[in-house]
Design a protein around this motif. Structure first.
Motif, PDB file in Angstrom:
ATOM      1  N   ARG A 433       0.952  -1.051   0.043  1.00 54.16           N
ATOM      2  CA  ARG A 433      -0.052  -0.480  -0.093  1.00 54.16           C
ATOM      3  C   ARG A 433       0.773   1.512  -0.019  1.00 54.16           C
ATOM      4  O   ARG A 433       1.846   1.142   1.061  1.00 54.16           O
ATOM      5  CB  ARG A 433      -0.896  -0.392   0.795  1.00 54.16           C
ATOM      6  N   ASP A 434       0.563   2.564  -1.134  1.00 56.66           N
ATOM      7  CA  ASP A 434       1.660   3.749  -1.300  1.00 56.66           C
ATOM      8  C   ASP A 434       0.742   4.450  -0.215  1.00 56.66           C
ATOM      9  O   ASP A 434      -0.105   4.460   0.642  1.00 56.66           O
ATOM     10  CB  ASP A 434       0.423   4.437  -1.975  1.00 56.66           C
ATOM     11  N   PRO A 435       2.635   4.647   0.621  1.00 58.56           N
ATOM     12  CA  PRO A 435       2.505   5.430   2.318  1.00 58.56           C
ATOM     13  C   PRO A 435       1.473   6.509   2.233  1.00 58.56           C
ATOM     14  O   PRO A 435       1.123   6.656   3.763  1.00 58.56           O
ATOM     15  CB  PRO A 435       3.672   4.886   2.622  1.00 58.56           C
ATOM     16  N   LYS A 436       1.321   6.891   1.385  1.00 57.31           N
ATOM     17  CA  LYS A 436       0.557   9.027   1.345  1.00 57.31           C
ATOM     18  C   LYS A 436      -0.544   8.449   1.178  1.00 57.31           C
ATOM     19  O   LYS A 436      -1.390   9.291   1.929  1.00 57.31           O
ATOM     20  CB  LYS A 436       1.431   9.501   0.215  1.00 57.31           C
ATOM     21  N   THR A 437      -0.938   7.505   0.792  1.00 57.75           N
ATOM     22  CA  THR A 437      -2.304   7.473   0.045  1.00 57.75           C
ATOM     23  C   THR A 437      -3.218   6.108   1.329  1.00 57.75           C
ATOM     24  O   THR A 437      -4.464   6.178   1.615  1.00 57.75           O
ATOM     25  CB  THR A 437      -2.778   7.285  -1.029  1.00 57.75           C
ATOM     26  N   GLY A 438      -2.110   5.005   1.681  1.00 55.39           N
ATOM     27  CA  GLY A 438      -3.046   3.631   2.908  1.00 55.39           C
ATOM     28  C   GLY A 438      -3.445   2.713   1.693  1.00 55.39           C
ATOM     29  O   GLY A 438      -4.020   2.361   1.603  1.00 55.39           O
ATOM     30  N   PHE A 439      -3.828   3.231  -0.247  1.00 56.76           N
ATOM     31  CA  PHE A 439      -4.396   2.366  -1.124  1.00 56.76           C
ATOM     32  C   PHE A 439      -3.123   1.807  -1.582  1.00 56.76           C
ATOM     33  O   PHE A 439      -1.877   2.011  -1.991  1.00 56.76           O
ATOM     34  CB  PHE A 439      -5.474   3.413  -2.007  1.00 56.76           C
ATOM     35  N   ALA A 440      -3.791   0.082  -2.133  1.00 63.05           N
ATOM     36  CA  ALA A 440      -3.399  -0.230  -3.301  1.00 63.05           C
ATOM     37  C   ALA A 440      -2.763   0.242  -4.536  1.00 63.05           C
ATOM     38  O   ALA A 440      -3.576   1.344  -5.136  1.00 63.05           O
ATOM     39  CB  ALA A 440      -3.836  -1.750  -3.298  1.00 63.05           C
ATOM     40  N   VAL A 441      -1.528  -0.041  -5.265  1.00 59.08           N
ATOM     41  CA  VAL A 441      -0.828   0.024  -6.501  1.00 59.08           C
ATOM     42  C   VAL A 441      -1.500  -0.723  -8.190  1.00 59.08           C
ATOM     43  O   VAL A 441      -0.803  -2.233  -6.997  1.00 59.08           O
ATOM     44  CB  VAL A 441       0.239   0.898  -6.267  1.00 59.08           C
ATOM     45  N   ILE A 479     -12.019 -11.262   1.792  1.00 58.74           N
ATOM     46  CA  ILE A 479     -12.137 -10.250   0.868  1.00 58.74           C
ATOM     47  C   ILE A 479     -11.430  -9.055   1.831  1.00 58.74           C
ATOM     48  O   ILE A 479     -11.024  -9.337   2.655  1.00 58.74           O
ATOM     49  CB  ILE A 479     -13.289  -9.945   1.424  1.00 58.74           C
ATOM     50  N   ILE A 480     -11.182  -8.273   1.077  1.00 63.55           N
ATOM     51  CA  ILE A 480     -10.394  -7.324   1.650  1.00 63.55           C
ATOM     52  C   ILE A 480     -11.083  -5.733   1.177  1.00 63.55           C
ATOM     53  O   ILE A 480     -11.151  -5.639  -0.443  1.00 63.55           O
ATOM     54  CB  ILE A 480      -8.986  -6.544   0.248  1.00 63.55           C
ATOM     55  N   ARG A 481     -10.608  -5.090   1.716  1.00 63.40           N
ATOM     56  CA  ARG A 481     -11.258  -3.895   2.135  1.00 63.40           C
ATOM     57  C   ARG A 481     -10.485  -2.312   1.807  1.00 63.40           C
ATOM     58  O   ARG A 481      -9.372  -2.523   1.905  1.00 63.40           O
ATOM     59  CB  ARG A 481     -12.137  -3.667   3.076  1.00 63.40           C
ATOM     60  N   ASP A 482     -11.208  -1.221   1.493  1.00 70.87           N
ATOM     61  CA  ASP A 482     -10.483  -0.326   1.168  1.00 70.87           C
ATOM     62  C   ASP A 482      -8.736  -0.566  -0.225  1.00 70.87           C
ATOM     63  O   ASP A 482      -8.094   0.055   0.623  1.00 70.87           O
ATOM     64  CB  ASP A 482     -10.188   0.093   2.410  1.00 70.87           C
ATOM     65  N   VAL A 483      -9.158  -0.706  -1.190  1.00 66.57           N
ATOM     66  CA  VAL A 483      -8.211  -0.918  -1.746  1.00 66.57           C
ATOM     67  C   VAL A 483      -7.631   0.776  -2.692  1.00 66.57           C
ATOM     68  O   VAL A 483      -6.681   0.235  -2.391  1.00 66.57           O
ATOM     69  CB  VAL A 483      -9.133  -2.208  -2.972  1.00 66.57           C
ATOM     70  N   PHE A 484      -8.845   0.395  -3.034  1.00 68.22           N
ATOM     71  CA  PHE A 484      -8.335   1.609  -4.089  1.00 68.22           C
ATOM     72  C   PHE A 484      -9.158   2.726  -3.824  1.00 68.22           C
ATOM     73  O   PHE A 484      -8.966   4.195  -4.505  1.00 68.22           O
ATOM     74  CB  PHE A 484      -9.091   1.674  -5.623  1.00 68.22           C
ATOM     75  N   LYS A 485      -9.805   2.382  -2.632  1.00 70.84           N
ATOM     76  CA  LYS A 485     -11.041   4.280  -2.114  1.00 70.84           C
ATOM     77  C   LYS A 485     -11.772   3.653  -1.280  1.00 70.84           C
ATOM     78  O   LYS A 485     -11.725   2.086  -1.110  1.00 70.84           O
ATOM     79  CB  LYS A 485     -12.084   4.989  -3.118  1.00 70.84           C
ATOM     80  N   LYS A 486     -12.133   3.764  -0.634  1.00 68.74           N
ATOM     81  CA  LYS A 486     -12.428   4.189   1.151  1.00 68.74           C
ATOM     82  C   LYS A 486     -13.827   3.002   0.998  1.00 68.74           C
ATOM     83  O   LYS A 486     -14.788   4.252  -0.139  1.00 68.74           O
ATOM     84  CB  LYS A 486     -13.141   5.138   1.675  1.00 68.74           C
ATOM     85  N   GLY A 487     -13.829   1.953   1.824  1.00 66.80           N
ATOM     86  CA  GLY A 487     -15.568   1.572   1.115  1.00 66.80           C
ATOM     87  C   GLY A 487     -15.049   0.168   0.200  1.00 66.80           C
ATOM     88  O   GLY A 487     -16.443  -0.317   0.381  1.00 66.80           O
ATOM     89  N   ASP A 488     -14.524   0.071  -1.167  1.00 63.69           N
ATOM     90  CA  ASP A 488     -14.209  -1.040  -1.726  1.00 63.69           C
ATOM     91  C   ASP A 488     -14.855  -1.900  -1.170  1.00 63.69           C
ATOM     92  O   ASP A 488     -13.514  -1.688   0.251  1.00 63.69           O
ATOM     93  CB  ASP A 488     -14.123  -0.114  -3.097  1.00 63.69           C
ATOM     94  N   ALA A 489     -14.270  -2.710  -2.114  1.00 70.79           N
ATOM     95  CA  ALA A 489     -14.337  -4.782  -1.249  1.00 70.79           C
ATOM     96  C   ALA A 489     -13.703  -5.483  -2.737  1.00 70.79           C
ATOM     97  O   ALA A 489     -14.425  -5.547  -3.386  1.00 70.79           O
ATOM     98  CB  ALA A 489     -15.130  -5.373  -0.882  1.00 70.79           C
ATOM     99  N   TYR A 490     -12.630  -6.033  -2.577  1.00 74.14           N
ATOM    100  CA  TYR A 490     -11.964  -6.881  -3.524  1.00 74.14           C
ATOM    101  C   TYR A 490     -12.252  -8.186  -2.996  1.00 74.14           C
ATOM    102  O   TYR A 490     -12.196  -8.662  -1.874  1.00 74.14           O
ATOM    103  CB  TYR A 490     -11.168  -6.976  -4.530  1.00 74.14           C
ATOM    104  N   PHE A 491     -12.743  -9.832  -4.016  1.00 70.28           N
ATOM    105  CA  PHE A 491     -12.044 -10.991  -3.609  1.00 70.28           C
ATOM    106  C   PHE A 491     -10.225 -10.876  -3.760  1.00 70.28           C
ATOM    107  O   PHE A 491      -9.765 -10.461  -5.215  1.00 70.28           O
ATOM    108  CB  PHE A 491     -12.582 -11.838  -4.659  1.00 70.28           C
ATOM    109  N   ARG A 492      -9.465 -12.166  -2.790  1.00 67.86           N
ATOM    110  CA  ARG A 492      -7.709 -12.123  -2.758  1.00 67.86           C
ATOM    111  C   ARG A 492      -8.212 -13.435  -3.911  1.00 67.86           C
ATOM    112  O   ARG A 492      -9.001 -14.205  -3.184  1.00 67.86           O
ATOM    113  CB  ARG A 492      -7.706 -11.938  -1.778  1.00 67.86           C
TER     114      ARG A 492
END
Length: 655
Positions: A433-441, A479-492
């Motif tokens: 996760r990007d240290p600045k945004t906390g989101f995945a890249v 399930i992983i959450r807050d991947v690219f934006k707050k509140g989203d969810a993705y299957f790993r």
């Protein structure tokens, strides 16, 4: 420029555009999906989401179409004879069985009567099925769907505590057992009855039952629609398929009606499965590849399913010839086994034009097509539990090795629904996760990353990902959450893949502790636990290691023996106790193929063993050339010598 020249230039421009972006192909696929999805969703809204209605419709509309072809192995196999060129003739090793849709439908209705009125099966029950590849499997399956019960397809190699766990985790009430699957069940009977005193085991007399099911005087039962779980939605459970996942005991993945329908009308469309198609599968029917991607698409269109009871490289093409197969299913190992087999005339006497499956390696892709005269390869990427699959229907030489190849429009759709994300360079199991945004890249082109699949409604995860039956913890862990934006969810997915600049997707490797061997997922934690049960080990680590010219990864165990046995003189005793204990509870494919006895197992501060150091184990003697490693040879562990290693890598000794 003349009008003709302008027209020619426009035509060439259109052809070049189509070659690059596949606009027409994408448009056809999207149109087909919409034309099939709307009726499916309408039927679901009317309480008829079950696949049963597709099967019944096919049987009534195409009663004379061939439904099942089965080259049943002879019990008293005749002595092999050879042709004029000296090649073995395998035709007489099989007794050919075939059933039309009318015959299959009638047998299903008769078995439904027996299940309901003799065994008390109802739509509220989850029924476990242990059966090898044969018509009986499909008859049982469709009869349970007729009644409305949920089938759970057991890996018939399972025994001991894992078997008991499989029965418990699905809240099963009864288990129907093919006679050829009886031994593991009988070995575990006492444990089953002590833990599940009300559970019922039914050992089937297959020859007698098949005679009964073909007897016109036996009554039939077609369950009323209102008893066939009309409350089910498209995301409800249709059947349960066991998967080892990444840790611990087998988990029971929920196969939704939506996934079964999509496999039937979309996957089958992509793989060109039609009413005149004949799909030969030697893959176990308890796996989703054979069951959901082989049987369901074929029945949906009124095609034939040809069932090979057990994969055999020597007789595979003979069976394809005898069944008149047009399609074959594979996993990567199968293709390599076939390529390594001796030439046989039947490899050119078949009518197979399409081979589809997953795991066909790029290095043998074109050679496989050339040698066996295969026109198309249908490589796909999916897992039993994943919400979405990707496909590559490949001809010619473009797209070799990819598991996703579409045009620009569909690539855009998958870009919105899937993502390849960067992994932590210090821990390949952790998403960076990007240290600045906390989101995945997102990973760059050709950079491996974990495949994630978007959950459409993060507040209703089960609408996209149904997860594992009776295991909320395992479900939520995928399930992983807050991947690219707050509140989203993705299957790993748990898999590393990479995307090239043309939008094609390539499988790289598996994450976590699970590895594939002999076409099966092996959960390292489960194997470690069984090794510990031998009573001679303090600590064990199990990983998958690569073996030259072998698909998947072979089990490699590093064990730290108890102090009183921690000398080389005690190695034979340790290895014998490990084998004697583990072989009683683990299927053969899950047994460690290699063992190293070592006291050098380091534990991290988080109480985890850093397994990465063992995954690159150099065989046969380690990096320094003096390590002592053992290999599983027949029913005992022996020293892995240089000579033994040459026998293994040359294919003369089988792992």
């Amino acid at each position: 420029m003349s009008g003709l020249e302008i027209a020619v230039a426009a035509l060439l421009g259109t052809q070049l555009l189509e070659a690059k972006h596949h606009v027409k192909e994408d448009a056809k696929m999207i149109g087909h999906a919409i034309s099939k999805a709307i009726p499916f969703l309408y039927s679901a809204a009317k309480g008829k989401v079950s696949y049963w209605y597709y099967f019944e419709s096919t049987a009534l509309k195409k009663p004379n179409n061939l439904a099942i072809c089965f080259p049943r192995p002879r019990e008293d196999k005749s002595k092999l004879v050879k042709d004029e060129q000296g090649y073995p003739i395998y035709d007489n090793q099989f007794v050919m069985e075939s059933y039309t849709y009318k015959e299959l439908y009638d047998m299903v209705l008769r078995l439904s009567y027996i299940l309901k009125f003799d065994y008390g099966v109802t739509a509220e029950q989850n029924i476990v099925v242990s059966c090898t590849n044969k018509p009986l499997f499909i008859i049982l399956w469709m009869a349970l769907w007729n009644i409305g019960a949920v089938p759970a397809f057991l890996n018939f190699n399972t025994k001991g505590k894992p078997l008991l766990h499989c029965l418990k985790v699905v809240n099963g009430t009864q288990l129907f057992i093919d006679p050829e699957c009886a031994d593991p069940i009988k070995e575990t009977e006492d444990l089953i009855y002590s833990e599940l005193p009300n559970f019922k085991l039914h050992y089937i007399n297959e020859p007698e039952l098949m005679r009964v099911l073909q007897n016109p005087s036996i009554p039939k039962h077609r369950a009323p629609d209102h008893t066939r779980r009309p409350q089910d939605t498209d995301s409800s459970c249709s059947l349960l398929i066991y998967t080892s996942g990444t840790t611990g005991m087998p988990k029971s993945a929920i196969m939704s009606w939506r996934k079964v329908a999509l496999a039937s009308f979309m996957f089958g469309y992509i793989m060109k499965i039609k009413a005149n198609s004949n799909v030969l599968t030697a893959m176990p029917l308890y796996h989703s590849t054979a069951a959901v991607l082989g049987v369901c698409p074929s029945i949906y269109v009124g095609g034939c399913v040809s069932i090979s009871q057990k994969f055999s490289a020597t007789s595979f093409w003979t069976q394809a010839k005898l069944c008149n197969a047009t399609h074959i299913q594979y996993v990567g190992e199968v293709c390599r086994y076939l390529l390594n087999s001796k030439p046989h005339p039947d490899q050119q006497r078949h009518n197979v034009t399409i081979a589809y499956g997953n795991g066909l390696r790029r290095d043998i892709w074109l050679e496989f097509k050339r040698r066996f005269n295969i026109k198309y390869i249908g490589e796909f990427y999916a897992s039993t539990e994943s919400p979405v699959a990707t496909t590559n229907f490949q001809a010619g030489e473009f797209g070799v090795g990819a598991c996703r190849k579409y045009g620009s429009f569909l690539n855009l759709f998958f870009t919105l629904s899937q993502a390849i994300v960067k992994m932590d360079p210090n821990d390949s199991n952790v998403i960076w996760r990007d240290p600045k945004t906390g989101f995945a890249v997102s990973a760059k082109p050709d950079e491996p990353g974990e495949m994630l699949m978007r959950v459409i409604n993060p507040k209703n995860v089960e609408g996209t990902f149904q997860g594992y039956y009776g295991n909320k913890k395992a479900t939520s862990s995928k399930i992983i959450r807050d991947v690219f934006k707050k509140g989203d969810a993705y299957f790993r997915s748990g898999d590393l893949l990479k995307l090239d600049e043309d939008g094609m997707l390539y499988f790289v490797d598996r994450l976590g502790d699970t590895f594939r061997w002999k076409s099966e997922n092996v959960a390292a934690t489960e194997v470690e636990n069984e090794l510990m049960g031998s009573g001679v080990i303090k600590q064990s680590v199990v990983v998958g290691v690569q073996v030259p010219d072998h698909e998947g990864r072979a089990g490699f165990a590093v064990i730290d023996p108890i102090d009183e046995l921690n000398t080389t003189d005690h190695h034979p005793e340790i290895l014998k106790k490990i084998y004697d204990h583990a072989s009683k509870s683990l299927p053969r494919y899950a047994m460690p193929q290699f063992i190293k006895i070592s006291s050098d197992i380091k534990i991290q501060h988080n109480h985890k063993v850093p397994k990465q150091q063992f995954k690159n184990q150099k065989l046969p003697k380690g990096e320094n050339g003096n390590e002592l490693i053992y290999w599983l040879h027949n029913d005992r562990y022996e020293e892995l010598t240089e000579d033994a290693w040459k026998q293994i890598t040359s294919g003369k000794a089988k792992l």
